[in-house]
Design a protein around this motif. Structure first.
Motif, PDB file in Angstrom:
ATOM      1  N   ILE A  41       0.841  -1.197   0.000  1.00 46.47           N
ATOM      2  CA  ILE A  41       0.000   0.000   0.000  1.00 46.47           C
ATOM      3  C   ILE A  41       0.878   1.251   0.000  1.00 46.47           C
ATOM      4  CG2 ILE A  41      -1.655   1.349   1.364  1.00 46.47           C
ATOM      5  CD1 ILE A  41      -2.832  -1.370   2.269  1.00 46.47           C
ATOM      6  N   ALA A  42       1.952   1.207   0.759  1.00 44.62           N
ATOM      7  CA  ALA A  42       2.864   2.356   0.814  1.00 44.62           C
ATOM      8  C   ALA A  42       3.449   2.653  -0.557  1.00 44.62           C
ATOM      9  CB  ALA A  42       3.975   2.100   1.826  1.00 44.62           C
ATOM     10  N   THR A  43       3.705   1.618  -1.361  1.00 49.12           N
ATOM     11  CA  THR A  43       4.245   1.859  -2.708  1.00 49.12           C
ATOM     12  C   THR A  43       3.216   2.510  -3.618  1.00 49.12           C
ATOM     13  OG1 THR A  43       3.657  -0.316  -3.604  1.00 49.12           O
ATOM     14  CG2 THR A  43       5.824  -0.123  -2.518  1.00 49.12           C
ATOM     15  N   LEU A  44       1.937   2.435  -3.221  1.00 53.82           N
ATOM     16  CA  LEU A  44       0.871   3.097  -3.976  1.00 53.82           C
ATOM     17  C   LEU A  44       0.731   4.561  -3.572  1.00 53.82           C
ATOM     18  CD1 LEU A  44      -1.838   0.281  -3.687  1.00 53.82           C
ATOM     19  CD2 LEU A  44      -0.377   0.776  -5.666  1.00 53.82           C
ATOM     20  N   GLY A  45       1.514   4.968  -2.570  1.00 56.58           N
ATOM     21  CA  GLY A  45       1.465   6.350  -2.108  1.00 56.58           C
ATOM     22  C   GLY A  45       0.399   6.603  -1.067  1.00 56.58           C
ATOM     23  N   VAL A  46      -0.125   5.535  -0.479  1.00 54.13           N
ATOM     24  CA  VAL A  46      -1.158   5.658   0.551  1.00 54.13           C
ATOM     25  C   VAL A  46      -0.548   5.253   1.884  1.00 54.13           C
ATOM     26  CG1 VAL A  46      -3.425   4.840   1.308  1.00 54.13           C
ATOM     27  CG2 VAL A  46      -2.936   5.087  -1.138  1.00 54.13           C
ATOM     28  N   CYS A  47      -0.804   6.044   2.914  1.00 50.92           N
ATOM     29  CA  CYS A  47      -0.261   5.754   4.238  1.00 50.92           C
ATOM     30  C   CYS A  47      -1.381   5.204   5.116  1.00 50.92           C
ATOM     31  CB  CYS A  47       0.314   7.025   4.851  1.00 50.92           C
ATOM     32  SG  CYS A  47       1.031   6.760   6.470  1.00 50.92           S
ATOM     33  N   VAL A  48      -1.223   3.946   5.552  1.00 49.73           N
ATOM     34  CA  VAL A  48      -2.181   3.345   6.471  1.00 49.73           C
ATOM     35  C   VAL A  48      -1.423   2.664   7.600  1.00 49.73           C
ATOM     36  CG1 VAL A  48      -4.012   2.974   4.774  1.00 49.73           C
ATOM     37  CG2 VAL A  48      -2.336   1.195   5.162  1.00 49.73           C
ATOM     38  N   ASP A  49      -2.032   2.647   8.753  1.00 51.92           N
ATOM     39  CA  ASP A  49      -1.448   2.007   9.922  1.00 51.92           C
ATOM     40  C   ASP A  49      -1.662   0.498   9.828  1.00 51.92           C
ATOM     41  OD1 ASP A  49      -0.303   2.597  12.654  1.00 51.92           O
ATOM     42  OD2 ASP A  49      -2.027   1.323  13.183  1.00 51.92           O
ATOM     43  N   LEU A  50      -0.749  -0.270  10.396  1.00 49.49           N
ATOM     44  CA  LEU A  50      -0.859  -1.725  10.362  1.00 49.49           C
ATOM     45  C   LEU A  50      -2.153  -2.200  11.019  1.00 49.49           C
ATOM     46  CD1 LEU A  50       0.430  -4.366   9.489  1.00 49.49           C
ATOM     47  CD2 LEU A  50       1.704  -4.381  11.641  1.00 49.49           C
ATOM     48  N   SER A  51      -2.599  -1.516  12.061  1.00 47.31           N
ATOM     49  CA  SER A  51      -3.858  -1.918  12.704  1.00 47.31           C
ATOM     50  C   SER A  51      -5.040  -1.737  11.750  1.00 47.31           C
ATOM     51  CB  SER A  51      -4.086  -1.146  13.999  1.00 47.31           C
ATOM     52  OG  SER A  51      -4.209   0.233  13.743  1.00 47.31           O
ATOM     53  N   THR A  52      -4.984  -0.720  10.908  1.00 45.43           N
ATOM     54  CA  THR A  52      -6.024  -0.510   9.906  1.00 45.43           C
ATOM     55  C   THR A  52      -6.022  -1.646   8.900  1.00 45.43           C
ATOM     56  OG1 THR A  52      -5.904   1.888  10.147  1.00 45.43           O
ATOM     57  CG2 THR A  52      -6.857   1.057   8.092  1.00 45.43           C
ATOM     58  N   VAL A  53      -4.829  -2.082   8.503  1.00 48.69           N
ATOM     59  CA  VAL A  53      -4.717  -3.208   7.572  1.00 48.69           C
ATOM     60  C   VAL A  53      -5.326  -4.455   8.205  1.00 48.69           C
ATOM     61  CG1 VAL A  53      -3.118  -4.733   6.341  1.00 48.69           C
ATOM     62  CG2 VAL A  53      -2.702  -2.268   6.386  1.00 48.69           C
ATOM     63  N   HIS A  54      -5.020  -4.725   9.468  1.00 46.09           N
ATOM     64  CA  HIS A  54      -5.579  -5.895  10.152  1.00 46.09           C
ATOM     65  C   HIS A  54      -7.103  -5.826  10.212  1.00 46.09           C
ATOM     66  CE1 HIS A  54      -2.224  -8.329  11.594  1.00 46.09           C
ATOM     67  NE2 HIS A  54      -1.561  -7.206  11.750  1.00 46.09           N
ATOM     68  N   ARG A  55      -7.650  -4.679  10.598  1.00 48.37           N
ATOM     69  CA  ARG A  55      -9.111  -4.542  10.673  1.00 48.37           C
ATOM     70  C   ARG A  55      -9.745  -4.734   9.298  1.00 48.37           C
ATOM     71  NH1 ARG A  55      -7.712  -0.318  14.045  1.00 48.37           N
ATOM     72  NH2 ARG A  55      -8.118   1.209  12.410  1.00 48.37           N
ATOM     73  N   THR A  56      -9.119  -4.162   8.284  1.00 46.01           N
ATOM     74  CA  THR A  56      -9.640  -4.280   6.921  1.00 46.01           C
ATOM     75  C   THR A  56      -9.578  -5.721   6.441  1.00 46.01           C
ATOM     76  OG1 THR A  56      -9.015  -2.008   6.409  1.00 46.01           O
ATOM     77  CG2 THR A  56      -9.372  -3.487   4.544  1.00 46.01           C
ATOM     78  N   LEU A  57      -8.462  -6.391   6.690  1.00 46.48           N
ATOM     79  CA  LEU A  57      -8.341  -7.793   6.280  1.00 46.48           C
ATOM     80  C   LEU A  57      -9.383  -8.650   6.988  1.00 46.48           C
ATOM     81  CD1 LEU A  57      -4.474  -8.192   6.124  1.00 46.48           C
ATOM     82  CD2 LEU A  57      -6.072  -8.086   4.194  1.00 46.48           C
ATOM     83  N   ASN A  58      -9.609  -8.402   8.265  1.00 44.37           N
ATOM     84  CA  ASN A  58     -10.637  -9.159   8.996  1.00 44.37           C
ATOM     85  C   ASN A  58     -12.015  -8.944   8.383  1.00 44.37           C
ATOM     86  OD1 ASN A  58      -9.042 -10.498  10.887  1.00 44.37           O
ATOM     87  ND2 ASN A  58      -9.028  -8.759  12.259  1.00 44.37           N
ATOM     88  N   ALA A  59     -12.323  -7.709   8.014  1.00 43.06           N
ATOM     89  CA  ALA A  59     -13.613  -7.409   7.383  1.00 43.06           C
ATOM     90  C   ALA A  59     -13.721  -8.096   6.028  1.00 43.06           C
ATOM     91  CB  ALA A  59     -13.787  -5.898   7.222  1.00 43.06           C
ATOM     92  N   LEU A  60     -12.633  -8.109   5.271  1.00 45.25           N
ATOM     93  CA  LEU A  60     -12.638  -8.739   3.952  1.00 45.25           C
ATOM     94  C   LEU A  60     -12.734 -10.261   4.060  1.00 45.25           C
ATOM     95  CD1 LEU A  60      -9.969  -6.493   2.206  1.00 45.25           C
ATOM     96  CD2 LEU A  60     -12.438  -6.522   1.757  1.00 45.25           C
ATOM     97  N   VAL A  61     -12.119 -10.834   5.077  1.00 43.85           N
ATOM     98  CA  VAL A  61     -12.226 -12.283   5.307  1.00 43.85           C
ATOM     99  C   VAL A  61     -13.663 -12.627   5.679  1.00 43.85           C
ATOM    100  CG1 VAL A  61     -11.565 -14.166   6.863  1.00 43.85           C
ATOM    101  CG2 VAL A  61      -9.803 -12.671   5.879  1.00 43.85           C
ATOM    102  N   THR A  62     -14.248 -11.853   6.584  1.00 48.01           N
ATOM    103  CA  THR A  62     -15.633 -12.078   6.995  1.00 48.01           C
ATOM    104  C   THR A  62     -16.581 -11.996   5.799  1.00 48.01           C
ATOM    105  OG1 THR A  62     -15.193 -11.231   9.207  1.00 48.01           O
ATOM    106  CG2 THR A  62     -17.498 -11.234   8.491  1.00 48.01           C
ATOM    107  N   ALA A  63     -16.301 -11.071   4.890  1.00 48.28           N
ATOM    108  CA  ALA A  63     -17.134 -10.893   3.696  1.00 48.28           C
ATOM    109  C   ALA A  63     -16.866 -11.959   2.638  1.00 48.28           C
ATOM    110  CB  ALA A  63     -16.897  -9.506   3.105  1.00 48.28           C
ATOM    111  N   GLY A  64     -15.809 -12.748   2.822  1.00 48.55           N
ATOM    112  CA  GLY A  64     -15.464 -13.762   1.837  1.00 48.55           C
ATOM    113  C   GLY A  64     -14.679 -13.232   0.661  1.00 48.55           C
ATOM    114  N   ALA A  65     -14.184 -12.004   0.787  1.00 53.66           N
ATOM    115  CA  ALA A  65     -13.446 -11.373  -0.314  1.00 53.66           C
ATOM    116  C   ALA A  65     -11.995 -11.826  -0.376  1.00 53.66           C
ATOM    117  CB  ALA A  65     -13.509  -9.857  -0.176  1.00 53.66           C
TER     118      ALA A  65
END
Length: 89
Positions: A41-65
């Motif tokens: 994500i950082a190489t895309l020029g977007v700054c996100v915290d690792l905790s945000t990545v974890h929360r997002t991944l959990n949401a995407l796993v729950t959604a089956g994405a």
């Protein structure tokens, strides 16, 4: 990415810039840790915290994405213990 976003929306999730960045980082990738997703994500020029990545991944796993598996050699919840694979072909 459209299928993953639709799955997220159908499960009640919102389409946010962070979630889109995570999905973009997962495109054409296999077996990434959350830290590797954040680095992509950082190489895309977007700054996100690792905790945000974890929360997002959990949401995407729950959604089956995306699919996630935990390495048997790491303790539960350890940042490096998750492997994420894009669920789209």
């Amino acid at each position: 990415m459209a299928t993953a976003l639709a799955a997220l929306r159908d499960s009640g999730g919102r389409r946010t810039a962070g979630r889109q960045a995570v999905l973009q980082a997962l495109a054409n990738a296999t077996h990434l840790s959350a830290a590797q997703v954040r680095d992509r994500i950082a190489t895309l020029g977007v700054c996100v915290d690792l905790s945000t990545v974890h929360r997002t991944l959990n949401a995407l796993v729950t959604a089956g994405a995306v699919h996630a598996s935990r390495s048997a050699s790491t303790r539960v919840g350890h940042a490096g213990g998750w492997t994420v694979t894009n669920a789209e072909p």
